[in-house]
Design a protein around this motif. Sequence first.
Motif, mmCIF file in Angstrom:
data_model
loop_
_atom_site.group_PDB
_atom_site.id
_atom_site.type_symbol
_atom_site.label_atom_id
_atom_site.label_comp_id
_atom_site.label_asym_id
_atom_site.label_seq_id
_atom_site.Cartn_x
_atom_site.Cartn_y
_atom_site.Cartn_z
ATOM 1 N N ARG B 226 -44.399 30.524 47.798
ATOM 2 C CA ARG B 226 -43.940 29.313 47.130
ATOM 3 C C ARG B 226 -42.865 29.608 46.100
ATOM 4 O O ARG B 226 -42.679 28.879 45.149
ATOM 5 C CB ARG B 226 -45.113 28.609 46.468
ATOM 6 N N MET B 229 -37.810 29.109 46.942
ATOM 7 C CA MET B 229 -37.392 28.365 48.128
ATOM 8 C C MET B 229 -36.098 27.614 47.865
ATOM 9 O O MET B 229 -35.244 27.508 48.741
ATOM 10 C CB MET B 229 -38.504 27.396 48.528
ATOM 11 N N ALA B 230 -35.955 27.109 46.654
ATOM 12 C CA ALA B 230 -34.746 26.352 46.325
ATOM 13 C C ALA B 230 -33.512 27.224 46.526
ATOM 14 O O ALA B 230 -32.534 26.819 47.157
ATOM 15 C CB ALA B 230 -34.822 25.852 44.885
ATOM 16 N N ALA B 251 -45.703 21.154 51.406
ATOM 17 C CA ALA B 251 -45.283 20.338 50.273
ATOM 18 C C ALA B 251 -44.458 21.135 49.268
ATOM 19 O O ALA B 251 -43.402 20.690 48.815
ATOM 20 C CB ALA B 251 -46.505 19.740 49.575
ATOM 21 N N ALA B 252 -44.929 22.339 48.953
ATOM 22 C CA ALA B 252 -44.212 23.154 47.977
ATOM 23 C C ALA B 252 -42.819 23.488 48.491
ATOM 24 O O ALA B 252 -41.827 23.411 47.759
ATOM 25 C CB ALA B 252 -44.999 24.433 47.690
ATOM 26 N N LEU B 255 -40.469 20.485 48.267
ATOM 27 C CA LEU B 255 -39.912 20.255 46.942
ATOM 28 C C LEU B 255 -38.836 21.290 46.625
ATOM 29 O O LEU B 255 -37.769 20.965 46.102
ATOM 30 C CB LEU B 255 -41.019 20.298 45.889
ATOM 31 N N GLY B 256 -39.133 22.544 46.988
ATOM 32 C CA GLY B 256 -38.146 23.596 46.785
ATOM 33 C C GLY B 256 -36.864 23.268 47.532
ATOM 34 O O GLY B 256 -35.756 23.378 46.991
ATOM 35 N N TYR B 258 -35.840 20.434 48.389
ATOM 36 C CA TYR B 258 -35.208 19.284 47.755
ATOM 37 C C TYR B 258 -34.213 19.754 46.694
ATOM 38 O O TYR B 258 -33.059 19.346 46.667
ATOM 39 C CB TYR B 258 -36.290 18.415 47.123
ATOM 40 N N PHE B 259 -34.681 20.662 45.875
ATOM 41 C CA PHE B 259 -33.801 21.142 44.815
ATOM 42 C C PHE B 259 -32.705 22.045 45.369
ATOM 43 O O PHE B 259 -31.595 22.066 44.860
ATOM 44 C CB PHE B 259 -34.614 21.841 43.727
ATOM 45 N N ASP B 292 -49.656 13.150 46.751
ATOM 46 C CA ASP B 292 -49.130 12.089 45.909
ATOM 47 C C ASP B 292 -47.757 12.385 45.355
ATOM 48 O O ASP B 292 -46.852 11.575 45.426
ATOM 49 C CB ASP B 292 -50.048 11.868 44.703
ATOM 50 N N ALA B 293 -47.657 13.555 44.782
ATOM 51 C CA ALA B 293 -46.486 13.892 43.999
ATOM 52 C C ALA B 293 -45.188 13.654 44.765
ATOM 53 O O ALA B 293 -44.186 13.235 44.204
ATOM 54 C CB ALA B 293 -46.575 15.339 43.528
ATOM 55 N N LEU B 294 -45.219 13.885 46.068
ATOM 56 C CA LEU B 294 -43.994 13.781 46.842
ATOM 57 C C LEU B 294 -43.773 12.392 47.436
ATOM 58 O O LEU B 294 -42.758 12.147 48.082
ATOM 59 C CB LEU B 294 -43.999 14.818 47.970
ATOM 60 N N GLU B 296 -42.838 9.690 46.495
ATOM 61 C CA GLU B 296 -41.708 8.851 46.139
ATOM 62 C C GLU B 296 -40.376 9.362 46.692
ATOM 63 O O GLU B 296 -39.374 8.664 46.658
ATOM 64 C CB GLU B 296 -41.624 8.732 44.610
ATOM 65 N N LEU B 297 -40.379 10.571 47.188
ATOM 66 C CA LEU B 297 -39.124 11.138 47.675
ATOM 67 C C LEU B 297 -38.735 10.540 49.025
ATOM 68 O O LEU B 297 -39.590 10.199 49.830
ATOM 69 C CB LEU B 297 -39.257 12.662 47.798
#
Lengths: 343, 343
Positions: B226, B229-230, B251-252, B255-256, B258-259, B292-294, B296-297
């Motif tokens: 994890r 990744m970005a 998920a992790a 998000l990575g 994404y950035f 949940d956290a994701l 909204e993306l």
Amino acid sequence: MTAKKITINDVADHAGVSVTTVSLVVSGKGRISPQTSARVQQAIQVLGYVPNRQAVTLRGGRSGVIGLIVRDVCDPFYAEVTAGLSEVLEAQARVLFLTQSGREGLGSLRAAESLLKQGVDGIVLAGNLLHGPDVRQRAAAAGVPLVCAARANALEGMDLVRPDNQLAARLATGHLVTEGHKQIAYVGGAGSSLTRAERLGGFCATLLQYGLPFRPEWVVESEAYRHGMAAKVEALLRRYPQITALVCHDAAVTLGAYFGVLNAGRSVGGQALEGLYSPQVALAGFGEGADDALAELPLTRVSAAGREVGRSAAQRLLQRIEDPEAMPQQWVVAPELIAHAPG
Amino acid sequence: MTAKKITINDVADHAGVSVTTVSLVVSGKGRISPQTSARVQQAIQVLGYVPNRQAVTLRGGRSGVIGLIVRDVCDPFYAEVTAGLSEVLEAQARVLFLTQSGREGLGSLRAAESLLKQGVDGIVLAGNLLHGPDVRQRAAAAGVPLVCAARANALEGMDLVRPDNQLAARLATGHLVTEGHKQIAYVGGAGSSLTRAERLGGFCATLLQYGLPFRPEWVVESEAYRHGMAAKVEALLRRYPQITALVCHDAAVTLGAYFGVLNAGRSVGGQALEGLYSPQVALAGFGEGADDALAELPLTRVSAAGREVGRSAAQRLLQRIEDPEAMPQQWVVAPELIAHAPG
DNA sequence: GTGAAAGCGCTAACAT
DNA sequence: ATGTTAGCGCTTTCAC
């Protein structure tokens, strides 16, 4: 391959002794001669004898089983609680019954009923505190100790283990203040949330402690819980550009706030620049340590220590089983601050 | 408040009948006159009689208990599995023993031992497939059915329920292709992951199916799982700017990624612009629906349907309990595509 | 030191 | 349609 059940009688026959002797050897209670003991032990090995729990329990012993009522194991906090509970119990050679009361579950009272029917030695009620009194009464009627584990609350007259939300907020807020922030907002959470109320208490107290003003308009509620937080944070930051740090109610809110900060044309992270307008906004958020997804973001996190809550609940329950007459206690578990290197 | 235990005898006395009658009324088996039945029912109510499971089981019935061995309930996928399992079992008036094998747990074999001692009717082994054969042997020796529930794998000769990772990848990839993407990369996951291997199969197959080339250099592994990744995604996008979509392993990683996309000077979301260089990069990611956290993306998500895997495992186990001689089967659960409105 | 026997609460033949 | 009774596997006095 149909397994024939090996009973204590089989062992007794095989070893040429009586069942009493076998029982005594197994439990190590009576004083039996080393030789006899050895013969019995060997017979047990050879036959692969495994004592029948039901029989033991029926005869009058404890079942060695603890029941857990949880609304939804998929909630990260309660998953941690469950894990902590399970750890401690397994170390005690006990086992855990899991029942879910929420979602598709059967409601905490029915869950309790189900557990009592199974003859549990004790019950942990995780969350569901609304039904606490009912469950409590039912458990009391059956003479089974009950301990609650929850995120927040103040049920009187029951054993309760919970995280110290106030302290958690103080840690988070204090950390931000220490980093030089003076304009801090609290974002997210439902207005009806007890957890949030406790955290706001800590948030507010810390601000005052450092001589910073508490501004109600800098406390933003999230209505649909996880929706539109980014927009709200953006709006907040545009209206009050002097804000340099946010305390975020949970992981989802934290991520939403993250994007809100970006959308407001600011960046995330770091210390406040003394006396200057800072383009950066620092984030501190609550959540379980295990929120992998957010691990890479430059933010400070405060864990609710769910696992520790679970462990403590187990401890307390074991105590209650030993001493059923003990007075109810509230145990508060300290949260853990995971500071991120300022950048 | 010391609860006196109410037995079937007490009920019989109170109702002025024999224990047989009470037993029959409770189980609804023999034909008893409505009047007698009513009297017994009432006595049960008044006395608050609760049948003693241990005694029933001891007498020869099933215990009504299913054992679950899981490495770590806090893993979102297995938490869902646990929840699904629990739902189905509770609907059957059964209960679930939870044991953890990983982390601080006692290892799957010891967990199995512990469950067998409790007299479970069946065992679900969630994950831990390395130890599958051992557990299987142990369970077989005790004549207890065993069903596995896992993320991936191909253990022969055992009942196994798992998500269809290949299909999941086909759904995700197919969705991106349908949106007009032709340059798609797969990012994240450990090279040793079976789940990832299955997904890559589906990924590759879908590309070929649409006549798109499969480029190995567009498959990026995440080593420390994890971390970073970005940066990796940014590097990938800078080196191959023609890439317009990413399939993300979890998920992790999502998000990575994404950035990573943002850092590469691109933006996230939407459809590919026909034949043009697109500043946007679309994301499709795997994970439980509950991340949940994701939520909204702007990304497409494919759920591994852990809950459904749990439900199915329960079904299968119940079947095996009915018919212990049945041949082992592999059940594959379809994933769920949660498309995000293109924006 | 070891064994015989009495149940724990319940179900299922077998009576009636 | 209901009652009698014999265990399920185990622990535990109470004898020897």
